[in-house]
Design an enzyme around this catalytic site. Sequence first.
Site, PDB file in Angstrom:
ATOM      1  N   HIS A 184      -6.960  -0.989   6.920  1.00 18.17           N
ATOM      2  CA  HIS A 184      -8.080  -1.556   5.916  1.00 18.17           C
ATOM      3  C   HIS A 184      -9.099  -2.319   6.789  1.00 18.17           C
ATOM      4  CE1 HIS A 184      -6.099   0.072   2.403  1.00 18.17           C
ATOM      5  NE2 HIS A 184      -4.871  -0.139   2.871  1.00 18.17           N
ATOM      6  N   CYS A 232       2.888  -2.360  -0.220  1.00 20.14           N
ATOM      7  CA  CYS A 232       2.097  -2.014   1.166  1.00 20.14           C
ATOM      8  C   CYS A 232       3.281  -2.512   2.351  1.00 20.14           C
ATOM      9  CB  CYS A 232       0.801  -2.970   1.333  1.00 20.14           C
ATOM     10  SG  CYS A 232      -0.443  -2.539   0.259  1.00 20.14           S
TER      11      CYS A 232
END
Lengths: 271, 215
Positions: A184, A232
């Site tokens: 990310h 996550c």
Amino acid sequence: MNRRLIKTLVGAAIFAAFAGGVSAQDSKVADELAKYREALADGNPADLLEVKGEGLWSEKRGPKNASLEQCDLGQGPGKLEGAYAALPKYFKDTNKVMDVESRLVHCMVTLQGFTQAEVTKQWFSRPGKESDIEALVTFIGAKSNGMKINVPATHPEEAKMAKMGEYIFYRRSGPQDFSCSICHGQEGKRIRLQDLGNLTTKDGAGTAMKTWPSYRVSQGAVWTMQRRLIDCMRQARWPEPNYLADSIVALETFLQKNATGTVMETPGIKR
Amino acid sequence: MNFKFGLFFGLTVIFAGQALADKPVEAPGGKFAKEAEQMFRTSFRADNPKYWMTRLEQDETMKTCLQFRDNPPRKVGEKLEKLNAATIRYPVDGKLIGDWKEGEKLAAVGTGGHIGFIQPDPAGRVRGGNCYACHELAKKEIAYGTIGPSLREFGKIRGKDEDTIKYVYDKIYNSNAFTACTNMPRFGLHSWLTPEQITHIVAFLIDPESPVNKD
């Protein structure tokens, strides 16, 4: 609903334009994905949870037989409009930076007299076991729909939390050498067919943050941001941080700060 | 005079700009980095098995990559690359290219290794290389990611000489031996894959019969 549909179509067109350069097969996949996303946007099961949350908010419950209507989520007691979009935030009464979930739990403990263990026991739903927290957060989130995320982190404690979140974002460990950043932290990448946003930019963080809480089709449930981030960590093959852990609030502060200025579209619906 | 002054001013701006560009980026967390580490490490239940908690420990490579946001200065990077190259171990029989069919299976498997109290993998869940998460490989698999470069027709383009085979083996075993702080996991170092499994993925990339090298 119309705005959502237009966005999906525009998104599909852009996706198709990119994919078109690659191969005909890829664009066929893109078309199918666009159709799927379009179908998803039509009627969100999270709307039902929002209604349930509204009921729970005003219902007198707990040992103190009180509602949550005097709960201060940062905009003053009972003020819900825009509260979600402005969290996490520093609270004087607890001397802590709190996100929507830690503040909600704080209210359930102080106003309604529940113990923290009681209210957080079912912090996420499982098949057949609903979660009050999920419903309440969906309701609170919806009161920020259409408003801009507003976490400038100007208070020194908020600024510190955002920096600590940044640290965790780049921290690599585990048997796959993962960090949040490796997937990310760059533009225009995919994992398998899933688009990845660059969460260090306003655009990327905004796209990621604006649609939470979100109904996850693959999970058949609404997920809160705590649930999302703790998962996550699981995907990174790390142990799970505790629900409401400061490190999760820190990550949220970092992400909301980056996303500040983005208009909320919540509750969302996702893969 | 005016021209000279303009030139001087212009150069000053350029040099100042370069100086700024060379200035190292602040380490994540800034002055709160230590406190952030402490906060993160105390975020976990006390009844986590010890083996799970070791997954939070960072070796020198991880610590350094964090400090430089995965973009270390070349000198630091070279040091890490040497350090990582020294960790590479080979299969006992010395054969670095295995069975591409086994490699094809491993490349597609993305499960395994999940721990925790909410949704851990069942015991004995197969672990793979999950190559398709980040790389394009065989033509028929269209659900590939783009975090890493396309490896389509890798063997066709790069050949199958000994050096190439060894490079691919080493890269999968410890990616940081070549590029410090790359996004790619160090599959061999962490025993995520065995040396034998790595030889199968090498074959999947290099063998002319592998779908990676077929149209």
